[in-house]
Write an enzyme that holds these catalytic residues in place. Sequence first.
Site, short mmCIF file in Angstrom:
data_model
loop_
_atom_site.label_atom_id
_atom_site.label_comp_id
_atom_site.label_asym_id
_atom_site.label_seq_id
_atom_site.Cartn_x
_atom_site.Cartn_y
_atom_site.Cartn_z
N ARG A 27 -34.67 -38.36 -37.13
CA ARG A 27 -34.84 -39.56 -36.29
C ARG A 27 -36.29 -40.02 -36.23
O ARG A 27 -36.75 -40.53 -35.20
CB ARG A 27 -34.35 -39.31 -34.86
CG ARG A 27 -32.90 -38.91 -34.76
CD ARG A 27 -32.42 -39.06 -33.34
NE ARG A 27 -31.13 -38.42 -33.14
CZ ARG A 27 -30.71 -37.95 -31.97
NH1 ARG A 27 -31.46 -38.04 -30.90
NH2 ARG A 27 -29.51 -37.41 -31.87
N ARG A 31 -36.76 -45.61 -32.91
CA ARG A 31 -36.87 -44.95 -31.61
C ARG A 31 -38.27 -44.88 -31.03
O ARG A 31 -38.64 -45.76 -30.27
CB ARG A 31 -36.25 -43.55 -31.69
CG ARG A 31 -34.74 -43.63 -31.99
CD ARG A 31 -34.08 -42.31 -31.71
NE ARG A 31 -32.63 -42.37 -31.80
CZ ARG A 31 -31.95 -42.30 -32.92
NH1 ARG A 31 -32.56 -42.19 -34.06
NH2 ARG A 31 -30.63 -42.34 -32.89
N ARG A 40 -37.82 -54.59 -34.62
CA ARG A 40 -36.39 -54.26 -34.63
C ARG A 40 -35.50 -55.43 -34.22
O ARG A 40 -34.42 -55.64 -34.78
CB ARG A 40 -36.16 -53.03 -33.74
CG ARG A 40 -34.75 -52.75 -33.29
CD ARG A 40 -33.88 -52.25 -34.43
NE ARG A 40 -32.64 -51.73 -33.88
CZ ARG A 40 -31.63 -52.50 -33.45
NH1 ARG A 40 -31.73 -53.80 -33.54
NH2 ARG A 40 -30.55 -51.94 -32.95
N ASP A 76 -27.17 -45.36 -40.46
CA ASP A 76 -26.53 -44.51 -39.45
C ASP A 76 -25.31 -43.84 -40.06
O ASP A 76 -24.71 -44.38 -41.02
CB ASP A 76 -26.11 -45.33 -38.22
CG ASP A 76 -25.78 -44.42 -37.04
OD1 ASP A 76 -26.70 -44.03 -36.31
OD2 ASP A 76 -24.59 -44.08 -36.87
N TYR A 151 -16.08 -38.59 -33.49
CA TYR A 151 -16.27 -39.93 -32.91
C TYR A 151 -14.99 -40.76 -33.01
O TYR A 151 -14.61 -41.47 -32.08
CB TYR A 151 -17.41 -40.67 -33.61
CG TYR A 151 -18.78 -40.19 -33.18
CD1 TYR A 151 -19.21 -40.34 -31.87
CD2 TYR A 151 -19.66 -39.59 -34.08
CE1 TYR A 151 -20.47 -39.89 -31.46
CE2 TYR A 151 -20.91 -39.15 -33.69
CZ TYR A 151 -21.31 -39.30 -32.38
OH TYR A 151 -22.54 -38.86 -31.97
O1 CP3 Z 1 -33.43 -40.22 -38.77
C1 CP3 Z 1 -33.67 -41.42 -38.79
O2 CP3 Z 1 -34.50 -41.93 -38.06
C2 CP3 Z 1 -32.98 -42.28 -39.82
C3 CP3 Z 1 -31.91 -43.09 -39.38
C4 CP3 Z 1 -30.76 -42.47 -38.63
C5 CP3 Z 1 -30.17 -43.11 -37.50
N1 CP3 Z 1 -29.06 -42.40 -37.15
C6 CP3 Z 1 -30.67 -44.36 -36.89
C7 CP3 Z 1 -30.29 -44.68 -35.51
C8 CP3 Z 1 -30.02 -41.31 -38.89
C9 CP3 Z 1 -30.26 -40.24 -39.93
C10 CP3 Z 1 -28.94 -41.28 -37.96
C11 CP3 Z 1 -27.90 -40.25 -37.96
C12 CP3 Z 1 -26.99 -40.14 -36.82
N2 CP3 Z 1 -26.41 -41.13 -36.10
C13 CP3 Z 1 -26.47 -38.90 -36.34
C14 CP3 Z 1 -26.80 -37.56 -36.93
C15 CP3 Z 1 -28.15 -37.10 -36.55
C16 CP3 Z 1 -28.28 -36.57 -35.17
O3 CP3 Z 1 -29.16 -37.09 -34.48
O4 CP3 Z 1 -27.57 -35.64 -34.81
C17 CP3 Z 1 -25.61 -39.19 -35.28
C18 CP3 Z 1 -24.86 -38.17 -34.46
C19 CP3 Z 1 -25.57 -40.61 -35.14
C20 CP3 Z 1 -24.76 -41.41 -34.19
C21 CP3 Z 1 -25.67 -42.21 -33.32
N3 CP3 Z 1 -26.27 -43.40 -33.69
C22 CP3 Z 1 -26.16 -41.88 -32.03
C23 CP3 Z 1 -25.76 -40.64 -31.24
C24 CP3 Z 1 -27.06 -42.89 -31.65
C25 CP3 Z 1 -27.92 -42.94 -30.41
C26 CP3 Z 1 -27.60 -43.97 -29.43
C27 CP3 Z 1 -28.84 -44.24 -28.58
O5 CP3 Z 1 -29.22 -45.40 -28.49
O6 CP3 Z 1 -29.39 -43.28 -28.04
C28 CP3 Z 1 -27.12 -43.83 -32.70
C29 CP3 Z 1 -27.94 -45.06 -32.75
C30 CP3 Z 1 -29.10 -45.00 -33.66
N4 CP3 Z 1 -29.06 -44.57 -34.94
C31 CP3 Z 1 -30.45 -45.42 -33.36
C32 CP3 Z 1 -31.19 -45.23 -34.53
C33 CP3 Z 1 -32.63 -45.57 -34.77
C34 CP3 Z 1 -30.97 -45.97 -32.01
C35 CP3 Z 1 -30.44 -47.28 -31.65
C36 CP3 Z 1 -31.04 -48.50 -32.35
O7 CP3 Z 1 -32.14 -48.49 -32.92
O8 CP3 Z 1 -30.37 -49.52 -32.26
#
Ligand code: CP3
Length: 349
Positions: A27, A31, A40, A76, A151
């Site tokens: 991540r 973020r 963004r 994602d 999910y």
């Molecule tokens: O690592 C990175 O920064 C690269 C991009 C990436 C994202 N998601 C971007 C993202 C990666 C590798 C993921 C993988 C992902 N997504 C996982 C596996 C990794 C882990 O953390 O366990 C999982 C379980 C997800 C599902 C998911 N997507 C979640 C739980 C969330 C968080 C929601 C939140 O807002 O807290 C997301 C959203 C997400 N994916 C964001 C990002 C940068 C944040 C929201 C956004 O920018 O709009």
Amino acid sequence: MNSLHDSPFLAACRSEPHQHTPVWFMRQAGRSLPEYREIRGEGSILDAIKNADLSTEITLQPVRRYNTDAAILYSDIMVPLHALGFGIEIQPGVGPVVENPFRSVSDLNRLRPLEPDRDTPYVLETIHQLVEELTVPLIGFAGAPFTLASYLIEGAPSRTYTRTKALMLEDPELWNSLMNHLVEIVISSLNSQISAGVSAIQLFDSWAGALSPSAYERFVLPHSKKIFLAVKDSGIPTIHFGVGTGEILSLMASAGSSVMGVDWKTPLDVARNRLGSEIALQGNLDPAICFASEHAVSTEVLNILEKNDNHPGHIFNLGHGVLPETNPQVLERIVEQVHSYPLELTERK
Ligand code: CP3
């Protein structure tokens, strides 16, 4: 063989000697970075990533800022399933939400095979752009079938996975069909990313640690194994990751990746005792420790480097993703410290 073959990150994935311990952060893209929030824009990440220029820039930002040894694609794990029209949204601060969760055999029809060129062309375009720009390896990724299924079945992030576990036990046949559909989708997605030019892939089975060893072995392992087998011919390193996986670490490793992700609850020396010295390890600073004092952080970082005991197969990372409130300066300092740590093994080279 391209010029990145001998980069510290790829060498460490192969457990071969290299100049310094490589480091990147799960991540890292998005973020916590102010420059990310600036570009963004509003709306769902699932729409944002359709803009390849934007996704390229967001992927590059942490590499520039932190000097990490690898980039991870801004995308994602839900992207392929969203692209198939399963009806998925990602709610800010919540995570993936499914409008009509997976309930019965008729829902299998909603999981047709993925055609990456047609369904997710923007992902491939982003990879093409990144490969041109990057001087460090690019990591592609997918969600593992279990984490994706959790999910689809729960319909939202869950702490208990009650419906998912019930489905496995009550209807193993339907569970296996669901997993088989997801395996095919994941393999298509990963192979398309590999063809587009990623240098390594990570399979995120983030929530596999919720399972008992016997449930993991029976309901998940055979499926994750198929994925590593299907990408093996590409020859690129593979990383397998989950949280809270101490008790299932050797089972997960037997799925066949070249690198095993380790969270902070399992010290690296304990992980090596469990897995042997053939497989490389990635980890494992507790992301919460980034909020402690500078001295405390550097003591913990040093502790991890020392626990690795000069094994060439170590990629420094957090034990899970960067927390959104993390101060970017803390990550900058971690990278500097990891890079300046003297590697006895590489000095002998
Ligand atoms: O690592 C990175 O920064 C690269 C991009 C990436 C994202 N998601 C971007 C993202 C990666 C590798 C993921 C993988 C992902 N997504 C996982 C596996 C990794 C882990 O953390 O366990 C999982 C379980 C997800 C599902 C998911 N997507 C979640 C739980 C969330 C968080 C929601 C939140 O807002 O807290 C997301 C959203 C997400 N994916 C964001 C990002 C940068 C944040 C929201 C956004 O920018 O709009």
